[in-house]
Write a protein that holds these residues in place. Structure first.
Motif, mmCIF file in Angstrom:
data_model
loop_
_atom_site.group_PDB
_atom_site.id
_atom_site.type_symbol
_atom_site.label_atom_id
_atom_site.label_comp_id
_atom_site.label_asym_id
_atom_site.label_seq_id
_atom_site.Cartn_x
_atom_site.Cartn_y
_atom_site.Cartn_z
ATOM 1 N N THR A 285 0.834 -1.191 0.000
ATOM 2 C CA THR A 285 0.000 0.000 0.000
ATOM 3 C C THR A 285 0.876 1.250 0.000
ATOM 4 N N TYR A 286 0.508 2.180 -0.871
ATOM 5 C CA TYR A 286 1.247 3.432 -1.003
ATOM 6 C C TYR A 286 0.296 4.605 -0.786
ATOM 7 N N ARG A 287 0.884 5.712 -0.362
ATOM 8 C CA ARG A 287 0.116 6.943 -0.213
ATOM 9 C C ARG A 287 0.631 7.966 -1.228
ATOM 10 N N VAL A 288 -0.276 8.561 -1.979
ATOM 11 C CA VAL A 288 0.048 9.634 -2.917
ATOM 12 C C VAL A 288 -0.465 10.935 -2.330
ATOM 13 N N SER A 289 0.426 11.915 -2.173
ATOM 14 C CA SER A 289 0.013 13.236 -1.702
ATOM 15 C C SER A 289 0.299 14.260 -2.789
ATOM 16 N N TYR A 290 -0.449 15.341 -2.788
ATOM 17 C CA TYR A 290 -0.300 16.360 -3.819
ATOM 18 C C TYR A 290 -0.888 17.667 -3.311
ATOM 19 N N SER A 291 -0.374 18.750 -3.842
ATOM 20 C CA SER A 291 -0.879 20.073 -3.488
ATOM 21 C C SER A 291 -1.496 20.705 -4.721
ATOM 22 N N LEU A 292 -2.621 21.369 -4.527
ATOM 23 C CA LEU A 292 -3.311 21.977 -5.660
ATOM 24 C C LEU A 292 -3.903 23.315 -5.293
ATOM 25 N N LYS A 293 -4.133 24.099 -6.321
ATOM 26 C CA LYS A 293 -4.812 25.380 -6.213
ATOM 27 C C LYS A 293 -5.607 25.584 -7.488
#
Length: 365
Positions: free
Chosen positions: A269-277
């Motif tokens: 299991t992996y976690r994908v994080s990201y920042s957006l605007k």
């Protein structure tokens, strides 16, 4: 009859011989102009059409005696000798072709293929590599031949290819990716680049986007011209840049605007994080991130719909690889709409896209 008249008549008869597949006419043309290599070549062509390979060999031997520097004649002679089972004679002819055209790829390619059929693999691939170096158009065929000879063994294929430049390595990595040999592709790539497993390349968009045809470890951008893709230096979450998408209308839900293939471990299991605007984002089918198995395209995980937010927001989601998963593809797509057409307008910025094992705290950018 004057010499010029005999030559003209012989060539006229030779043209008839080609049209009518007449060996008798070809014989007469050769009798009238025995010193003309083209006439002997015509006779060889007619003989080959009539399945008279032994006669074709005789005519090509005569032609090469008259025009010994013609590499194409030597190639024809070599191929025809091989057809009658004279591989030794065929190799001797192709040796002459290489002798008279040493800097051309086609002579080395033909000689290499003959050596390959003779089972002389090391000599064969030396010639084939020379051909592919001279003319990179042969490189895909060279890789395919090496793959077949090695019976799909990545290491043996690489040994046969003796990759010496980045263009050749990229071509081999592309080949392995198409074959779904992701770990082998990664191993080749890691010899020339600073890469890590389960690593998302350039997740902060600080490095230049590279368009070299690779899917593994590269951002692949859509050719959809309705949406403008750009690196933005004025808006960023961390660092000096972000990825900006300006939506001007329709966006097919089946078409990802951004994707990258990454190597992962099976059953993990992996976690994908990201920042957006966003700015003025209006749509009935919001953007999402999806992660699919690179081989089967089975969905492994999916983010929530991207929200409208005028300030930077960091989100995450998880996915779990299958027991058979070697690589996964993360894609920026959109959800299907309830109605059609379903336009999308506004601006989206992405930054700091990271992947990490769900049981660790050190993200991979």
């Amino acid at each position: 009859m004057q010499a010029a008249g005999r030559i003209g008549l012989s060539r006229l008869i030779a043209r008839y011989a080609l049209i009518a597949d007449s060996i008798q006419a070809a014989d007469e043309a050769a009798r009238l102009s025995p010193s003309d290599p083209e006439i002997h070549r015509v006779r060889a062509t007619v003989a080959t059409r009539l399945q008279m390979q032994a006669e074709a060999v005789k005519s090509l031997e005569a032609a090469t005696r008259l025009r010994e520097r013609d590499d194409l004649l030597w190639l024809e002679l070599g191929n025809t000798r091989e057809e009658v089972g004279d591989t030794k004679g065929a190799l001797a002819a192709l040796d002459q072709a290489v002798r008279w055209a040493p800097y051309y790829a086609h002579t080395h390619w033909q000689r290499g293929n003959l050596l390959l059929r003779m089972g002389r693999f090391d000599e064969a691939f030396a010639e084939l590599r020379t051909a592919a170096t001279t003319n990179p158009g042969y490189l895909p065929n060279l890789i395919d031949l090496a793959w077949g000879i090695s019976k799909g063994d990545v290491d043996r294929t690489e040994e046969l290819l003796e990759l010496k430049d980045d263009n050749a390595r990229v071509a081999f990595i592309q080949f392995l990716t198409r074959k779904r040999q992701f770990r082998g592709a990664y191993n080749v790539w890691s010899t020339v680049a600073d890469v890590r497993e389960s690593h998302l390349f350039n997740g902060g968009f600080e490095e230049p986007l590279v368009f070299d045809g690779l899917e593994l470890g590269r951002w692949v951008l859509s050719n959809d011209r309705k949406n403008r893709l750009a690196i933005d230096v004025s808006e960023k979450f961390i660092g000096t840049r972000s990825f900006q998408i300006t939506f001007d209308g329709d966006w097919n839900a089946a078409t990802p605007l951004l994707s990258q293939t990454i190597l992962v471990d099976p059953s993990k299991t992996y976690r994908v994080s990201y920042s957006l605007k966003t700015k003025d984002l209006v749509t009935g089918g919001p953007p999402v991130f999806t992660v699919n198995d690179a081989t089967t395209n089975q969905l492994l995980g999916k983010s929530e719909n991207f929200p409208s937010t005028n300030s930077w927001l960091t989100l995450n989601f998880t996915f779990t690889s299958l027991a058979t998963t070697e690589a996964a593809v993360i894609r920026l797509q959109r959800n299907n709409c309830d109605a059609s057409p379903c336009p999308i307008f506004g601006v989206l910025w992405l930054d700091e896209i990271q992947i990490q094992s769900a049981d660790t705290s050190n993200p991979e950018r």
